[in-house]
Design an enzyme around this catalytic site. Structure first.
Site: not given
Ligand code: HEM
Length: 327
Positions: A71, A75-76, A79, A81, A83, A85, A103, A172, A202-203
């Site tokens: 993640r 998130h890097d 924003v 690119g 980098d 940041s 974040n 997003p 998100h798996t």
């Molecule tokens: C499509 C739009 C996306 C949205 C709206 C989104 C939103 C979120 C949110 C709300 C969380 C939980 C944060 C928290 O409870 O503090 C999360 C966790 C996570 N996101 Fe996304 N996400 C998105 C796309 C992605 C992408 C593209 C990736 C990586 C390629 C990603 C990887 C992850 C991972 C691995 C977690 C779990 C992190 C952890 O357990 O520390 N997400 N995301």
């Protein structure tokens, strides 16, 4: 055919035009830095081994750390690119990304990146950027959790500034519709297919109750057993920080269960279930749910593509010695 020197002067002309015309979206693609998988072959031949070994220890100690680092990379990159940041601590001259809405109290993994950077600096001083370390670490995280691997193009530089408002504007949120998710990714040159594949991250990992409460209490397209299960640790009021795994069957396995969950209306976030709710991504979600290999291939390709996002032309960069602060 352009010779090397005329290609260089063409690039300079484009750069100057970009600066004059202030058209960052056009300049972004044209001036993208050429990354190469061999970038450190001579200057730091052990970098990939070091990153892998620190990540292997971190994931063995706590599998969720793999998810957190994946993640961090997303998130890097979204924003300005990839980098690094996101790694910069706030200073008196700028408010950085760490405390942006998406974040703060949420992104994890900064210490693991510091640990990798310390070992990389000891092996190859002032050579490998923090941005490349994050790109490699996230690739290794996916693989260590059982997902695919791929070659990472390298040669990114680190930013000398960070912007909280840019993070707030570009990342997003979990309440997003499929249309707004699609446009957030399109704004980065990523297709709807890339978006659906990347969301498969998100798996693994976990989310906090405040981000999925309305989904499990108010949405019609949620599996009743799943909603009841999640309500068990996410009350209607209070418990905002209580965590739940995205995938409750195989929470630490980087597999295609995310898509099977979506088909079963067991998506945890509203934005997850948007990818399978009678809309444009349904067919692809169904394919990924039944074809782990197709998902793994598309995910790897999309990570390389996302990893190719570089800062806008003219952004001052460097190889930071400490990922948390500029040199
Ligand atoms: C499509 C739009 C996306 C949205 C709206 C989104 C939103 C979120 C949110 C709300 C969380 C939980 C944060 C928290 O409870 O503090 C999360 C966790 C996570 N996101 Fe996304 N996400 C998105 C796309 C992605 C992408 C593209 C990736 C990586 C390629 C990603 C990887 C992850 C991972 C691995 C977690 C779990 C992190 C952890 O357990 O520390 N997400 N995301």
């Amino acid at each position: 055919m352009m010779g090397a020197s005329s290609a260089r002067s063409f690039t300079v002309v484009v750069a100057v035009l970009c600066l004059l015309l202030l058209l960052p979206s056009h300049c972004h693609a044209k001036l993208s830095v050429k990354l190469s998988t061999k970038f450190y072959a001579k200057s730091c031949p052990n970098v990939e081994r070091i990153v892998r070994s620190v990540m292997a220890q971190a994931v063995a100690k706590e599998p969720r750390m793999g998810a957190s680092v994946i993640r961090l990379f997303f998130h890097d990159c979204f924003v300005n690119g990839c980098d690094a940041s996101i790694l910069l601590d706030d200073t008196p001259t700028f408010t950085g990304e760490k405390n942006a809405g998406a974040n703060a109290n949420s992104v994890r993994g900064y210490e693991v990146i510091d640990a990798i950077k310390a070992q990389v600096e000891a092996a190859c001083k002032a050579t490998v950027s923090c941005a490349d370390i994050v790109a490699l670490a996230s690739r290794d995280a996916v693989n260590l959790l059982g997902g695919p691997t791929w070659n990472v193009p390298l040669g990114r530089k680190d930013s000398r500034t960070a912007s909280q408002s840019a993070a707030n504007a570009n990342l997003p949120g979990p309440g997003s519709s499929v249309a707004s998710l699609t446009s957030a990714f399109a704004a980065k040159g990523l297709s709807a297919r890339d978006m659906t594949a990347l969301s498969g991250a998100h798996t693994v990992g976990q989310a906090r109750c405040l981000f999925f409460r309305s989904r499990i209490y108010t949405e019609p397209n949620v599996n009743a057993t799943f909603a009841a299960l999640r309500q068990g640790t996410c009350p209607q009021s209070g418990g905002d920080g209580n965590l739940a795994p995205f995938d409750d069957q195989t929470p630490d396995a980087f597999d295609n269960a995310y898509y099977r969950n979506l088909v079963a209306q067991r998506g945890l976030l509203h934005s997850d279930q948007e990818l399978f709710n009678g809309g444009p991504q349904d067919a692809l979600v169904r394919k990924y749910s039944g074809n782990a290999r197709m998902f793994a291939n598309d995910f790897a390709k999309a990570m390389v593509k996302m990893g190719g996002l570089v800062p806008a032309a003219g952004t001052p960069t460097e190889v930071r010695l400490n990922c948390r602060k500029v040199n």
